[in-house]
Design an enzyme around this catalytic site. Structure first.
Site, PDB file in Angstrom:
ATOM      1  N   ARG A 232      31.504 -55.284 -43.917  1.00 53.17           N
ATOM      2  CA  ARG A 232      32.743 -55.889 -44.432  1.00 53.17           C
ATOM      3  C   ARG A 232      32.905 -57.343 -44.018  1.00 53.17           C
ATOM      4  O   ARG A 232      33.893 -57.990 -44.357  1.00 53.17           O
ATOM      5  CB  ARG A 232      33.948 -55.075 -43.939  1.00 53.17           C
TER       6      ARG A 232
ATOM      7  N   CYS B   1      28.832 -59.940 -36.592  1.00 58.85           N
ATOM      8  CA  CYS B   1      28.602 -58.499 -36.518  1.00 58.85           C
ATOM      9  C   CYS B   1      27.861 -58.040 -37.779  1.00 58.85           C
ATOM     10  O   CYS B   1      28.020 -58.612 -38.853  1.00 58.85           O
ATOM     11  CB  CYS B   1      29.931 -57.763 -36.394  1.00 58.85           C
TER      12      CYS B   1
ATOM     13  N   HIS C  45      35.188 -59.644 -35.244  1.00 54.56           N
ATOM     14  CA  HIS C  45      36.191 -59.204 -36.218  1.00 54.56           C
ATOM     15  C   HIS C  45      37.028 -58.082 -35.625  1.00 54.56           C
ATOM     16  O   HIS C  45      36.536 -57.276 -34.841  1.00 54.56           O
ATOM     17  CB  HIS C  45      35.528 -58.764 -37.533  1.00 54.56           C
TER      18      HIS C  45
ATOM     19  N   CYS D  44      36.335 -53.792 -35.123  1.00 55.38           N
ATOM     20  CA  CYS D  44      34.887 -53.666 -34.894  1.00 55.38           C
ATOM     21  C   CYS D  44      34.560 -52.304 -34.264  1.00 55.38           C
ATOM     22  O   CYS D  44      35.055 -51.976 -33.179  1.00 55.38           O
ATOM     23  CB  CYS D  44      34.400 -54.804 -33.999  1.00 55.38           C
TER      24      CYS D  44
ATOM     25  N   ASP E   3      28.503 -55.511 -39.423  1.00 58.78           N
ATOM     26  CA  ASP E   3      29.465 -54.799 -40.272  1.00 58.78           C
ATOM     27  C   ASP E   3      29.418 -55.299 -41.726  1.00 58.78           C
ATOM     28  O   ASP E   3      29.519 -56.501 -41.982  1.00 58.78           O
ATOM     29  CB  ASP E   3      30.873 -54.999 -39.688  1.00 58.78           C
TER      30      ASP E   3
END
Ligand code: CO
Length: 202
Positions: A46, A42, A98, A101, A44
């Site tokens: 993080r 992803c 994750h 998400c 993302d």
């Protein structure tokens, strides 16, 4: 918050540290890249691929998009996978989702978000294909977490449909696809056991 000048300064210091630790580091990377792994994760911020598996530049080929979707209609993703298996000869493709998400959460909600809905359509299909199981989970967080996992499983199946991957398997090449999930709360990865391909690949 960092400024752009901070980022450039960070970069300068990082390059200096790398060279101090290993004087031939950048020279070697210029010559060749030979990673064993393709990471599909992803976007993302993080879930930074190299960092969470502690790999150096040159060790991980990476494709990231919102909610780690693998679509056969996505030229970008399919071309990345093709390059990874045909040119780089990676031995492992890791699809990593994750918990927490935002893309998966958006697909669970009934609200519409404009252009991103076209992308979320991939996730909504996973959601409807598993509607019964998801409906049984009354806790919205549990449902969200489960869809994160089911999404990884669905995307592993999509990787297995990519012609370049099938071709490698027909040739008997050592290539395995793995489905992992990352937990933002403790920084740990878990193998979901939904992989495909040569199980003896290590
Ligand atoms: Co995400």
């Amino acid at each position: 918050m960092s400024t752009l000048a901070d980022l450039l300064e960070n970069n300068r210091q990082w390059a200096e540290r790398q060279t101090r630790r290993d004087p031939g580091f950048f020279e070697r990377l210029c010559d060749i890249q030979r990673p064993d792994y393709l990471w599909i994760g992803c976007s993302d911020s993080r879930v930074p691929a190299n960092q969470i598996v502690d790999l150096e530049p040159g060790e991980l080929f990476v494709h990231r998009n919102v909610a780690n979707v693998v679509s056969l209609n996505d030229v970008n993703c399919v071309a990345t996978v093709q390059y990874a298996v045909e040119v780089l000869s990676v031995r492992h493709i890791i699809v990593c989702g994750h918990y927490g998400c935002g893309g998966v959460q958006a697909a669970l909600s009934g609200t519409f978000h404009g252009a991103i809905d076209l992308w979320l359509e991939h996730l909504r299909r996973v959601r409807s294909a598993n509607g019964e199981e998801l409906e049984r989970l009354s806790d919205p967080i549990a449902r969200w977490r489960r869809l994160c996992e089911l999404n990884v499983a669905a995307q592993v199946e999509s990787v297995a449909q990519i012609p370049a991957v099938r071709k490698r398997w027909l040739e008997g090449a050592p290539l395995a696809v793995h489905g992992w999930i990352y937990d933002l709360s403790d920084g740990l990865l878990r193998d979901l056991g939904v992989g495909a391909g040569a199980p003896e690949t290590s």
